[in-house]
Scaffold this active site. Structure first.
Site, PDB file in Angstrom:
ATOM      1  CB  ILE A 246      -0.957   0.014   1.214  1.00  0.00           C
ATOM      2  CG1 ILE A 246      -1.925  -1.167   1.149  1.00  0.00           C
ATOM      3  CG2 ILE A 246      -1.728   1.336   1.268  1.00  0.00           C
ATOM      4  CD1 ILE A 246      -2.819  -1.283   2.372  1.00  0.00           C
TER       5      ILE A 246
ATOM      6  CG  ASP B  81       1.033  13.406  11.878  1.00  0.00           C
ATOM      7  OD1 ASP B  81       0.989  14.526  11.313  1.00  0.00           O
ATOM      8  OD2 ASP B  81       1.586  12.416  11.384  1.00  0.00           O
TER       9      ASP B  81
ATOM     10  N   GLY C 266       8.315   2.476   8.047  1.00  0.00           N
ATOM     11  CA  GLY C 266       8.481   1.232   7.314  1.00  0.00           C
ATOM     12  C   GLY C 266       7.470   1.137   6.186  1.00  0.00           C
TER      13      GLY C 266
END
Length: 443
Positions: free
Chosen positions: A60, A185, A66
């Site tokens: 994706i 965030d 990562g």
């Protein structure tokens, strides 16, 4: 809507007498459970191999942490899942220092949270030097939805859809804040949407517990919130900010859903080699251009902000350009022009954001964080109470068919793929120390 029952934390206050936040060591305790195969609060943890439990469908996305893969369950496990593979903090032939602080924080928080509007953690898997978090799968995110409405030509997101998205987002945020979790965030890419129209807050890598932290929030992470969604107090160097930073981000997301582009699209100044955090002059300028100058009358603590001299210099150099004080008509003009550009109907009604939408936006984009709406107060705003309660399905009555998330078939080896990127900035977080805390409940 079905809700799990359990024990709920007291809502944030100056010094709540009986609150037991999820702070300190239930965080490492939860992570430690992952290493020993013990169950966590909301998901389970295991030492079994990923490929024994899941079939990897494809890749994706990748980021500082990562990579993320789409997967399907196997060996009796059904459904679709998103698997986040954390790269080691430093990995090479000569050294290996473990996983990053943000990965530990996200694992710990995710296993303690349970709410319909927060992405559900299924399990954590430890395999060799890698950690995998398995999440429920969401077919869309807000950034993808916004992009869809920009292609091939601009088409407004229906007002009902926006209202439902905001309502669900705020419900999830109320839950986080009641349980002393600041997201830090929030942005369209981190807000997931399922095919059933359920909005879910994701990516807790920068989330932080804010009940009596052992060190200032600033000392733990000097840079938080993606630049376009960063609140003025953060831009001005506040060391002791509050959950109000999340509400400013919600205001920016609301504006972006309306206009299909970021309302404050500044250019980020990067840290120098000494990791000194620079004043984000261009981003602050973008805010002042629309919102007008912040004033000491409206924001009494403004002059105490570490970067206030920089703000004064910015304003002095653009006196004519920034002539409007806060409370002027800059945001009004932006809002009304946005409704015209995107062809929302004039006047009140469920098919337009209307005057109530502007009133809510103003209270979310309030300079003074102490005057900014809380998530709870925002849910009580007349924008949500006029013309009926918002739907729990943001796609309800919508004829728009959104494309599902793009998945690459060419890079679906979750075991051997390289892991680009670097960890998020920040020092070791000493809020991850202490005694175990009680499990969070859904609110």
């Amino acid at each position: 809507m079905e809700r799990k029952r359990g024990r709920e934390m007291n809502p944030p206050s100056a010094d709540p007498p009986s609150a037991t936040p999820v702070a300190r060591a239930n965080l490492p305790g939860s992570v430690a459970a992952a290493f020993h195969g013990r169950p966590c609060s909301q998901g389970t943890t295991t030492l079994k191999r990923v490929n024994e439990r899941y079939k990897i469908v494809g890749f994706i996305s990748s980021g500082t942490y990562g990579r993320v893969y789409k997967a399907e369950g196997k060996n009796g496990r059904t459904g679709e899942f998103a698997i986040k593979k954390f790269k080691p903090d430093k990995e090479g032939e000569l050294q290996y220092s473990g996983i990053s602080q943000s990965a530990i924080r996200e694992m710990a928080l995710c296993t303690e949270l349970a709410h319909p509007n927060v992405v559900h953690t299924v399990e954590i898997i430890l395999e060799e030097k890698c950690i995998f978090i398995v999440f429920e799968y969401a077919e869309h995110d807000l950034l993808q939805i916004i992009h869809h409405h920009n292609q091939p030509q601009r088409q407004a997101i229906p007002a009902r859809t926006i209202k439902s998205i905001l309502y669900q987002l705020l419900q999830g945020l109320v839950y986080l804040h009641r349980n002393w979790v600041m997201h830090r965030d929030l942005k369209p890419a981190n807000i997931m949407v399922t095919s059933a129209g359920k909005v879910k807050i994701g990516d807790l890598g920068l989330a932080r517990l804010f009940y009596k932290p052992l060190q200032s929030l600033f000392s733990g992470d000097k840079v938080v919130v993606t630049i376009w969604y960063r609140a003025p107090e953060l831009l001005l160097g506040s060391r002791h900010y509050t959950p109000a930073v999340d509400l400013w981000a919600v205001g920016c997301i609301f504006a972006e859903l309306l206009s299909l582009r970021p309302i404050f699209k500044g250019e980020e100044a990067k840290m120098d080699s000494k990791k000194t955090v620079p004043f984000q002059r261009n981003q602050m300028q973008k805010i002042v251009e629309i919102m007008g100058m912040p004033s000491k009358d409206r924001w009494p603590l403004l002059t105490a902000m570490p970067e206030y001299p920089q703000l004064s210099s910015l304003i002095a150099g653009n006196a004519a350009r920034f002539a409007r004080p806060q409370g002027g008509d800059g945001l009004d003009r932006w809002y009304n022009q946005t409704l015209i550009n995107n062809q929302y109907p004039a006047g009140p009604g469920p098919e337009t954001p209307g005057a109530e939408g502007l009133a809510l936006l103003k209270q979310l984009l309030e300079y003074d964080p102490q005057k900014r709406l809380t998530a709870e107060k925002a849910l009580e705003h007349r924008y949500f109470t006029e013309h009926g309660k918002p739907s729990d399905n943001c796609f309800e009555d919508s004829k728009i068919k959104y494309p599902v998330r793009r998945v690459s078939q060419e890079d679906n080896d979750i075991r051997t793929s390289s892991l680009p990127g670097t960890k998020r900035s920040g020092l070791p977080d000493d809020s991850l120390m202490g005694r175990p805390a009680k499990r969070l409940k859904e609110g």
